[in-house]
Design a protein around this motif. Structure first.
Motif, PDB file in Angstrom:
ATOM      1  N   TRP A 172      36.971  44.707  56.228  1.00 48.73           N
ATOM      2  CA  TRP A 172      36.557  43.411  56.263  1.00 48.73           C
ATOM      3  C   TRP A 172      36.113  42.511  55.203  1.00 48.73           C
ATOM      4  CZ3 TRP A 172      38.522  41.948  60.663  1.00 48.73           C
ATOM      5  CH2 TRP A 172      38.769  42.850  61.590  1.00 48.73           C
ATOM      6  N   ARG A 173      35.760  43.230  54.105  1.00 50.05           N
ATOM      7  CA  ARG A 173      35.282  42.595  52.869  1.00 50.05           C
ATOM      8  C   ARG A 173      36.798  41.994  52.225  1.00 50.05           C
ATOM      9  NH1 ARG A 173      30.627  43.225  50.107  1.00 50.05           N
ATOM     10  NH2 ARG A 173      29.949  43.870  52.225  1.00 50.05           N
ATOM     11  N   VAL A 174      37.692  42.729  52.192  1.00 48.18           N
ATOM     12  CA  VAL A 174      39.061  42.425  51.650  1.00 48.18           C
ATOM     13  C   VAL A 174      39.533  41.206  52.576  1.00 48.18           C
ATOM     14  CG1 VAL A 174      41.289  43.135  51.331  1.00 48.18           C
ATOM     15  CG2 VAL A 174      39.549  44.761  50.783  1.00 48.18           C
ATOM     16  N   LYS A 175      39.511  41.333  53.811  1.00 51.18           N
ATOM     17  CA  LYS A 175      40.025  40.287  54.577  1.00 51.18           C
ATOM     18  C   LYS A 175      39.394  39.129  54.478  1.00 51.18           C
ATOM     19  CE  LYS A 175      41.710  43.439  58.672  1.00 51.18           C
ATOM     20  NZ  LYS A 175      43.117  42.857  58.634  1.00 51.18           N
ATOM     21  N   MET A 176      38.115  39.007  54.413  1.00 51.60           N
ATOM     22  CA  MET A 176      37.194  37.908  54.236  1.00 51.60           C
ATOM     23  C   MET A 176      37.707  37.271  52.838  1.00 51.60           C
ATOM     24  SD  MET A 176      33.304  37.529  52.906  1.00 51.60           S
ATOM     25  CE  MET A 176      32.796  38.747  53.992  1.00 51.60           C
ATOM     26  N   PHE A 177      37.839  37.740  51.802  1.00 53.43           N
ATOM     27  CA  PHE A 177      38.243  37.024  50.684  1.00 53.43           C
ATOM     28  C   PHE A 177      39.554  36.835  50.609  1.00 53.43           C
ATOM     29  CE2 PHE A 177      33.953  38.703  49.202  1.00 53.43           C
ATOM     30  CZ  PHE A 177      33.687  37.507  48.751  1.00 53.43           C
ATOM     31  N   GLN A 178      40.519  37.460  51.336  1.00 55.93           N
ATOM     32  CA  GLN A 178      41.745  37.036  51.217  1.00 55.93           C
ATOM     33  C   GLN A 178      41.910  35.852  52.226  1.00 55.93           C
ATOM     34  OE1 GLN A 178      43.654  40.608  53.151  1.00 55.93           O
ATOM     35  NE2 GLN A 178      44.338  41.258  51.176  1.00 55.93           N
ATOM     36  N   ALA A 179      41.095  35.641  53.068  1.00 52.76           N
ATOM     37  CA  ALA A 179      41.129  34.483  53.720  1.00 52.76           C
ATOM     38  C   ALA A 179      40.629  33.257  53.055  1.00 52.76           C
ATOM     39  CB  ALA A 179      40.246  34.397  55.111  1.00 52.76           C
ATOM     40  N   TYR A 180      39.829  33.753  52.027  1.00 55.93           N
ATOM     41  CA  TYR A 180      38.915  32.333  50.978  1.00 55.93           C
ATOM     42  C   TYR A 180      40.216  32.116  49.966  1.00 55.93           C
ATOM     43  CZ  TYR A 180      34.500  33.440  53.136  1.00 55.93           C
ATOM     44  OH  TYR A 180      33.422  33.516  54.113  1.00 55.93           O
ATOM     45  N   GLY A 181      41.294  32.902  49.780  1.00 58.72           N
ATOM     46  CA  GLY A 181      42.318  32.684  48.671  1.00 58.72           C
ATOM     47  C   GLY A 181      42.176  33.668  47.617  1.00 58.72           C
ATOM     48  N   ALA A 182      41.161  34.699  47.480  1.00 62.27           N
ATOM     49  CA  ALA A 182      40.869  35.039  46.359  1.00 62.27           C
ATOM     50  C   ALA A 182      41.953  36.251  46.410  1.00 62.27           C
ATOM     51  CB  ALA A 182      39.342  35.777  46.255  1.00 62.27           C
ATOM     52  N   THR A 183      41.984  37.485  45.386  1.00 58.48           N
ATOM     53  CA  THR A 183      42.647  38.492  45.377  1.00 58.48           C
ATOM     54  C   THR A 183      41.823  39.716  44.969  1.00 58.48           C
ATOM     55  OG1 THR A 183      44.425  37.423  44.237  1.00 58.48           O
ATOM     56  CG2 THR A 183      44.614  39.675  44.313  1.00 58.48           C
ATOM     57  N   PRO A 184      41.358  40.164  46.505  1.00 59.04           N
ATOM     58  CA  PRO A 184      40.251  41.160  46.386  1.00 59.04           C
ATOM     59  C   PRO A 184      40.888  42.689  46.200  1.00 59.04           C
ATOM     60  CG  PRO A 184      40.654  40.827  48.540  1.00 59.04           C
ATOM     61  CD  PRO A 184      41.558  39.723  47.738  1.00 59.04           C
ATOM     62  N   SER A 185      40.120  43.513  45.540  1.00 66.24           N
ATOM     63  CA  SER A 185      40.600  45.000  45.496  1.00 66.24           C
ATOM     64  C   SER A 185      39.290  45.907  45.487  1.00 66.24           C
ATOM     65  CB  SER A 185      41.049  45.203  43.911  1.00 66.24           C
ATOM     66  OG  SER A 185      42.357  44.469  43.709  1.00 66.24           O
ATOM     67  N   PRO A 186      39.182  46.814  46.419  1.00 62.21           N
ATOM     68  CA  PRO A 186      38.344  47.643  46.559  1.00 62.21           C
ATOM     69  C   PRO A 186      38.190  48.616  45.034  1.00 62.21           C
ATOM     70  CG  PRO A 186      39.769  47.585  48.439  1.00 62.21           C
ATOM     71  CD  PRO A 186      40.089  46.975  47.301  1.00 62.21           C
ATOM     72  N   MET A 187      36.953  48.944  44.564  1.00 61.50           N
ATOM     73  CA  MET A 187      36.591  49.550  43.437  1.00 61.50           C
ATOM     74  C   MET A 187      35.372  50.185  43.502  1.00 61.50           C
ATOM     75  SD  MET A 187      36.641  48.147  39.619  1.00 61.50           S
ATOM     76  CE  MET A 187      38.652  47.879  39.496  1.00 61.50           C
ATOM     77  N   ALA A 188      34.941  51.230  43.204  1.00 58.66           N
ATOM     78  CA  ALA A 188      33.683  51.989  42.803  1.00 58.66           C
ATOM     79  C   ALA A 188      32.725  51.105  42.148  1.00 58.66           C
ATOM     80  CB  ALA A 188      33.962  53.425  42.475  1.00 58.66           C
ATOM     81  N   LEU A 189      31.452  50.883  42.550  1.00 58.86           N
ATOM     82  CA  LEU A 189      30.513  50.366  41.676  1.00 58.86           C
ATOM     83  C   LEU A 189      30.279  50.721  40.409  1.00 58.86           C
ATOM     84  CD1 LEU A 189      28.451  47.731  41.741  1.00 58.86           C
ATOM     85  CD2 LEU A 189      26.775  49.547  42.272  1.00 58.86           C
ATOM     86  N   SER A 190      30.496  52.020  40.005  1.00 62.99           N
ATOM     87  CA  SER A 190      30.286  52.598  38.692  1.00 62.99           C
ATOM     88  C   SER A 190      31.549  52.017  37.822  1.00 62.99           C
ATOM     89  CB  SER A 190      30.398  54.168  38.640  1.00 62.99           C
ATOM     90  OG  SER A 190      31.498  54.510  39.519  1.00 62.99           O
ATOM     91  N   GLU A 191      32.717  51.560  38.385  1.00 64.80           N
ATOM     92  CA  GLU A 191      33.640  51.221  37.365  1.00 64.80           C
ATOM     93  C   GLU A 191      33.768  49.727  37.153  1.00 64.80           C
ATOM     94  OE1 GLU A 191      37.092  52.730  39.818  1.00 64.80           O
ATOM     95  OE2 GLU A 191      36.478  54.586  40.043  1.00 64.80           O
ATOM     96  N   VAL A 192      32.984  48.935  37.858  1.00 59.40           N
ATOM     97  CA  VAL A 192      33.080  47.583  37.705  1.00 59.40           C
ATOM     98  C   VAL A 192      32.451  46.922  36.517  1.00 59.40           C
ATOM     99  CG1 VAL A 192      32.475  45.348  39.059  1.00 59.40           C
ATOM    100  CG2 VAL A 192      32.676  47.302  40.185  1.00 59.40           C
ATOM    101  N   PHE A 193      31.560  47.421  35.791  1.00 56.21           N
ATOM    102  CA  PHE A 193      31.562  46.697  34.617  1.00 56.21           C
ATOM    103  C   PHE A 193      32.518  46.695  33.601  1.00 56.21           C
ATOM    104  CE2 PHE A 193      30.018  46.756  30.078  1.00 56.21           C
ATOM    105  CZ  PHE A 193      29.095  45.596  30.058  1.00 56.21           C
ATOM    106  N   VAL A 194      33.019  47.918  33.467  1.00 55.79           N
ATOM    107  CA  VAL A 194      34.385  47.973  32.321  1.00 55.79           C
ATOM    108  C   VAL A 194      35.599  47.142  32.951  1.00 55.79           C
ATOM    109  CG1 VAL A 194      36.096  49.531  31.684  1.00 55.79           C
ATOM    110  CG2 VAL A 194      33.884  50.298  31.375  1.00 55.79           C
ATOM    111  N   ALA A 195      35.692  47.104  34.155  1.00 55.60           N
ATOM    112  CA  ALA A 195      36.764  46.265  34.735  1.00 55.60           C
ATOM    113  C   ALA A 195      36.428  44.769  34.259  1.00 55.60           C
ATOM    114  CB  ALA A 195      37.029  46.397  36.301  1.00 55.60           C
ATOM    115  N   LEU A 196      35.458  44.329  34.451  1.00 64.89           N
ATOM    116  CA  LEU A 196      35.095  42.870  34.319  1.00 64.89           C
ATOM    117  C   LEU A 196      35.106  42.594  32.618  1.00 64.89           C
ATOM    118  CD1 LEU A 196      31.767  42.591  36.491  1.00 64.89           C
ATOM    119  CD2 LEU A 196      34.216  41.690  37.078  1.00 64.89           C
TER     120      LEU A 196
END
Length: 325
Positions: A172-196
């Motif tokens: 549902w988080r994916v669907k929410m942000f798709q509805a808002y126009g973003a490109t959402p991708s699920p990812m483990a929290l531990s990987e987010v800093f490097v991805a950003l």
């Protein structure tokens, strides 16, 4: 010969004693960094529980995804290789009904959240999780979520067009942000800093109590106060729960429930403190047009009501509990 036998027996006794001692450790895992809401609530729970348990057992907290990401910890609960975890959004993968907390702007404030905890989570969602093999002992908090990114302030949903946004695992988080126009991708929290940091992701959404301890302010320029979702966190046990002595389970249950209002108090304090720290760190903070986001959220509500058995009733009851809050 007798001395050798004595030594062997002593060694065997020592091993047995050490194994018995190891079994008294109750492993509690979570994905939060030191200082996060997950960390503070888990440590406070451990301190209080251990004072009650004495030498019967000891809660040992493993934060920062040391025992794995949310998905992995759910599997370990099922296997009985860890005892407790603090999942949040990922519970939608256990049962679709947990997706009610993915509905944008469903929860007005923490008074409302406490009512939903007592009148929706405990009577309805806890038994559903139990059937799936998970014992929810208490409901704490993950927090009110806001968007950070490196591109621009997010005021209206259309500002999210083209933004690569990390989200936690949950349909549902994916669907929410798709509805808002973003490109959402699920990812483990531990990987987010490097991805950003590397630009694999442009932004992410989390409560302040995850944003600041995860140091996202070091790799994100904009903080937009969308407050789009309030997420509970569930202190959850699995296969090993029934193997614990009844008096140990009772002490853990009592302490976990005692922590429910405490978790909300810690969360409120952190919200105030950490927003100031994020501003001081140089993030550009802006208010979002919540009315525009609420209007853009209608398709997500409609789809949840159609797809999830009893979904409309869960939405209606949760919203009704917000009246007068």
């Amino acid at each position: 010969m007798r001395s050798i036998i004595t030594l062997v027996l002593a060694a065997a006794g020592a091993l047995t004693a050490s194994a018995a001692l190891a079994q008294t450790d109750i492993k509690l895992g979570h994905v939060g960094e030191p200082g996060s809401l997950f960390d503070q609530t888990s440590q406070e729970f451990a301190k209080r529980a251990n004072a009650k348990l004495g030498d019967k057992a000891k809660v040992v907290v493993f934060g920062s995804s040391q025992l794995g990401g949310d998905d992995e910890m759910l599997k370990k609960l099922k296997l009985g290789t860890i005892d407790l975890a603090l999942p949040s959004t990922v519970m939608t993968t256990v049962a679709p009904e947990f997706g009610v907390f993915e509905m944008p702007y469903l929860v007005k404030d923490r008074v409302h959240a406490a009512r939903i905890r007592d009148e929706v989570i405990k009577p309805t969602l806890v038994p559903i999780a139990q059937k799936a093999g998970f014992t929810i002992i208490a409901t704490w908090e993950n927090g009110v979520r806001h968007i950070t990114n490196s591109k621009r302030p997010i005021v209206k949903p259309e500002d999210l067009q083209g933004i690569k946004l990390r989200v936690p695992k949950g349909v549902w988080r994916v669907k929410m942000f798709q509805a808002y126009g973003a490109t959402p991708s699920p990812m483990a929290l531990s990987e987010v800093f490097v991805a950003l940091q590397t630009g694999v992701m442009d932004g992410q959404e989390n409560p302040f109590a995850q944003i600041y301890p995860s140091r996202f302010q070091e790799v994100q320029k904009y903080l937009s106060l969308t407050g789009h979702v309030y997420t509970p966190a569930y202190l959850t046990a699995g296969r090993s729960w029934q193997n614990l002595p009844p008096d140990v389970r009772k002490a853990l249950e009592e302490t976990a429930i005692e922590m429910e209002p405490v978790a909300l108090e810690i969360a409120a304090r952190l919200d105030a403190e950490l927003l100031e720290k994020l501003k001081a760190a140089g993030m550009q903070v802006n208010e979002a047009d919540k009315a525009a986001f609420i209007a853009a959220s209608k398709p997500v509500y409609d789809e949840f009501a159609k797809q999830v058995n009893g979904g409309q009733a869960l939405i209606d009851k949760s919203l009704a509990l917000g009246k007068g809050s």
